[in-house]
Design a protein around this motif. Structure first.
Motif, PDB file in Angstrom:
ATOM      1  N   LYS A   1       0.833  -1.212   0.000  1.00 37.85           N
ATOM      2  CA  LYS A   1       0.000   0.000   0.000  1.00 37.85           C
ATOM      3  C   LYS A   1       0.864   1.256   0.000  1.00 37.85           C
ATOM      4  O   LYS A   1       0.554   2.239  -0.660  1.00 37.85           O
ATOM      5  CB  LYS A   1      -0.947   0.010   1.196  1.00 37.85           C
ATOM      6  CG  LYS A   1      -1.969  -1.086   1.161  1.00 37.85           C
ATOM      7  CD  LYS A   1      -2.896  -0.881  -0.008  1.00 37.85           C
ATOM      8  CE  LYS A   1      -3.936  -1.965  -0.078  1.00 37.85           C
ATOM      9  NZ  LYS A   1      -4.842  -1.795  -1.204  1.00 37.85           N
ATOM     10  N   ARG A   2       1.947   1.222   0.773  1.00 41.22           N
ATOM     11  CA  ARG A   2       2.859   2.370   0.797  1.00 41.22           C
ATOM     12  C   ARG A   2       3.512   2.566  -0.565  1.00 41.22           C
ATOM     13  O   ARG A   2       3.597   3.683  -1.072  1.00 41.22           O
ATOM     14  CB  ARG A   2       3.935   2.175   1.876  1.00 41.22           C
ATOM     15  CG  ARG A   2       4.810   3.401   2.035  1.00 41.22           C
ATOM     16  CD  ARG A   2       5.840   3.207   3.084  1.00 41.22           C
ATOM     17  NE  ARG A   2       6.978   2.514   2.523  1.00 41.22           N
ATOM     18  CZ  ARG A   2       8.091   2.238   3.188  1.00 41.22           C
ATOM     19  NH1 ARG A   2       8.199   2.557   4.456  1.00 41.22           N
ATOM     20  NH2 ARG A   2       9.076   1.626   2.612  1.00 41.22           N
ATOM     21  N   THR A   3       3.947   1.475  -1.186  1.00 44.59           N
ATOM     22  CA  THR A   3       4.555   1.547  -2.510  1.00 44.59           C
ATOM     23  C   THR A   3       3.558   2.072  -3.530  1.00 44.59           C
ATOM     24  O   THR A   3       3.913   2.872  -4.401  1.00 44.59           O
ATOM     25  CB  THR A   3       5.067   0.157  -2.931  1.00 44.59           C
ATOM     26  OG1 THR A   3       5.939  -0.335  -1.922  1.00 44.59           O
ATOM     27  CG2 THR A   3       5.803   0.207  -4.246  1.00 44.59           C
TER      28      THR A   3
ATOM     29  N   VAL B   1      -4.459  13.349  -1.975  1.00 44.97           N
ATOM     30  CA  VAL B   1      -4.009  11.952  -1.923  1.00 44.97           C
ATOM     31  C   VAL B   1      -3.403  11.646  -0.554  1.00 44.97           C
ATOM     32  O   VAL B   1      -3.738  10.637   0.076  1.00 44.97           O
ATOM     33  CB  VAL B   1      -2.984  11.667  -3.051  1.00 44.97           C
ATOM     34  CG1 VAL B   1      -2.428  10.278  -2.932  1.00 44.97           C
ATOM     35  CG2 VAL B   1      -3.620  11.883  -4.413  1.00 44.97           C
ATOM     36  N   LEU B   2      -2.511  12.519  -0.078  1.00 45.48           N
ATOM     37  CA  LEU B   2      -1.865  12.307   1.220  1.00 45.48           C
ATOM     38  C   LEU B   2      -2.871  12.325   2.361  1.00 45.48           C
ATOM     39  O   LEU B   2      -2.813  11.494   3.270  1.00 45.48           O
ATOM     40  CB  LEU B   2      -0.794  13.369   1.461  1.00 45.48           C
ATOM     41  CG  LEU B   2       0.475  13.264   0.635  1.00 45.48           C
ATOM     42  CD1 LEU B   2       1.356  14.480   0.864  1.00 45.48           C
ATOM     43  CD2 LEU B   2       1.221  11.992   0.955  1.00 45.48           C
TER      44      LEU B   2
ATOM     45  N   GLU C   1       5.931   5.113  12.020  1.00 42.72           N
ATOM     46  CA  GLU C   1       7.176   5.042  11.242  1.00 42.72           C
ATOM     47  C   GLU C   1       6.884   5.163   9.744  1.00 42.72           C
ATOM     48  O   GLU C   1       7.561   5.890   9.019  1.00 42.72           O
ATOM     49  CB  GLU C   1       7.899   3.731  11.532  1.00 42.72           C
ATOM     50  CG  GLU C   1       9.255   3.620  10.903  1.00 42.72           C
ATOM     51  CD  GLU C   1       9.955   2.323  11.294  1.00 42.72           C
ATOM     52  OE1 GLU C   1      10.629   1.749  10.418  1.00 42.72           O
ATOM     53  OE2 GLU C   1       9.846   1.893  12.451  1.00 42.72           O
ATOM     54  N   CYS C   2       5.848   4.480   9.297  1.00 45.01           N
ATOM     55  CA  CYS C   2       5.454   4.544   7.890  1.00 45.01           C
ATOM     56  C   CYS C   2       4.961   5.941   7.528  1.00 45.01           C
ATOM     57  O   CYS C   2       5.316   6.488   6.484  1.00 45.01           O
ATOM     58  CB  CYS C   2       4.369   3.511   7.612  1.00 45.01           C
ATOM     59  SG  CYS C   2       3.806   3.489   5.904  1.00 45.01           S
TER      60      CYS C   2
ATOM     61  N   TRP D   1       9.217  11.875   2.561  1.00 42.49           N
ATOM     62  CA  TRP D   1       9.316  11.644   1.126  1.00 42.49           C
ATOM     63  C   TRP D   1       8.540  12.710   0.364  1.00 42.49           C
ATOM     64  O   TRP D   1       9.034  13.268  -0.619  1.00 42.49           O
ATOM     65  CB  TRP D   1       8.786  10.245   0.802  1.00 42.49           C
ATOM     66  CG  TRP D   1       9.002   9.834  -0.606  1.00 42.49           C
ATOM     67  CD1 TRP D   1      10.070   9.164  -1.112  1.00 42.49           C
ATOM     68  CD2 TRP D   1       8.115  10.055  -1.708  1.00 42.49           C
ATOM     69  NE1 TRP D   1       9.903   8.955  -2.462  1.00 42.49           N
ATOM     70  CE2 TRP D   1       8.706   9.497  -2.845  1.00 42.49           C
ATOM     71  CE3 TRP D   1       6.890  10.673  -1.841  1.00 42.49           C
ATOM     72  CZ2 TRP D   1       8.115   9.534  -4.101  1.00 42.49           C
ATOM     73  CZ3 TRP D   1       6.290  10.719  -3.094  1.00 42.49           C
ATOM     74  CH2 TRP D   1       6.907  10.145  -4.204  1.00 42.49           C
ATOM     75  N   GLY D   2       7.320  13.001   0.803  1.00 42.02           N
ATOM     76  CA  GLY D   2       6.501  14.013   0.142  1.00 42.02           C
ATOM     77  C   GLY D   2       7.125  15.391   0.211  1.00 42.02           C
ATOM     78  O   GLY D   2       7.102  16.153  -0.761  1.00 42.02           O
ATOM     79  N   GLU D   3       7.687  15.703   1.377  1.00 46.47           N
ATOM     80  CA  GLU D   3       8.336  17.014   1.531  1.00 46.47           C
ATOM     81  C   GLU D   3       9.534  17.140   0.589  1.00 46.47           C
ATOM     82  O   GLU D   3       9.722  18.179  -0.053  1.00 46.47           O
ATOM     83  CB  GLU D   3       8.776  17.203   2.979  1.00 46.47           C
ATOM     84  CG  GLU D   3       9.349  18.556   3.259  1.00 46.47           C
ATOM     85  CD  GLU D   3       9.750  18.731   4.715  1.00 46.47           C
ATOM     86  OE1 GLU D   3      10.680  19.527   4.958  1.00 46.47           O
ATOM     87  OE2 GLU D   3       9.151  18.086   5.596  1.00 46.47           O
ATOM     88  N   LYS D   4      10.332  16.104   0.472  1.00 48.71           N
ATOM     89  CA  LYS D   4      11.486  16.148  -0.435  1.00 48.71           C
ATOM     90  C   LYS D   4      11.042  16.316  -1.882  1.00 48.71           C
ATOM     91  O   LYS D   4      11.662  17.064  -2.641  1.00 48.71           O
ATOM     92  CB  LYS D   4      12.312  14.868  -0.298  1.00 48.71           C
ATOM     93  CG  LYS D   4      13.157  14.824   0.941  1.00 48.71           C
ATOM     94  CD  LYS D   4      13.922  13.522   1.006  1.00 48.71           C
ATOM     95  CE  LYS D   4      14.669  13.388   2.292  1.00 48.71           C
ATOM     96  NZ  LYS D   4      15.345  12.090   2.411  1.00 48.71           N
TER      97      LYS D   4
END
Length: 179
Positions: A75-77, A105-106, A120-121, A128-131
């Motif tokens: 799901k994370r992928t 989406v987020l 943690e997830c 990841w989204g911020e980057k």
């Protein structure tokens, strides 16, 4: 349904199975026998349900066994793939529009998976989204890097209103009474 594996609770497992067999036809629910199974968490087995992975782990502090549930890696992928597609598709669009698209989406994903032990997830997704947002802004201005000094977190989350609701909701566990 999670039942303590102690031998004194073997009767409870039998009663739950019998009760479910009685109640499901009344609700017009059919059990798929191929997918249904009994999982013994004592033997380090796990199971997935509705995108969440359930297993048993020993707690760090008191060394007590407890149920541990997190979003499935699949799901994370899937979320990361979806976000990558948005960034790729709207590569040359203004940052505001892209932030609105990924915000929805987020927000949906985090609200669904913000239960159990998913901090943690969720932290990984937030970073990841911020980057990705920083990289998108840098590319639009022909700059290298992520712009850590140029765009502060305060600016991203408070002024640009990037989604920041990555808190895990703690729920109380309901205990079932014997049938």
């Amino acid at each position: 349904m999670l039942i303590d594996a102690h031998p004194r609770n073997a009767w409870l497992l039998r009663m739950v199975r019998r009760r479910l067999r009685e109640e499901f036809p009344k609700l017009q629910v059919e059990v798929n026998e191929e997918k249904s199974r009994t999982v013994d968490l004592d033997r380090a087995e796990s199971f997935g349900l509705l995108g969440v992975d359930f297993r048993r782990l020993r707690s760090i502090g008191r060394q007590v066994w407890r149920a541990h549930y997190t979003p499935k890696l699949k799901k994370r992928t899937g979320l990361l793939r979806k976000l990558k597609e948005v960034f790729r598709r709207y590569q040359w669009q203004p940052v505001d529009g892209v932030m609105q698209l990924i915000d929805r989406v987020l927000r949906g994903w985090a609200n669904y998976f913000a239960v159990g032990h998913s901090s943690e997830c969720l932290s990984f997704i937030k970073d990841w989204g911020e980057k990705k947002i920083r990289r998108h802004m840098g590319r639009s201005r022909d700059r290298r890097g992520f712009g850590w000094k140029t765009w502060s977190r305060h600016w991203l989350y408070d002024e640009q209103k990037l989604f920041n609701g990555y808190r895990v909701r703690r729920t109380t566990t309901l205990k079932a009474s014997p049938a």
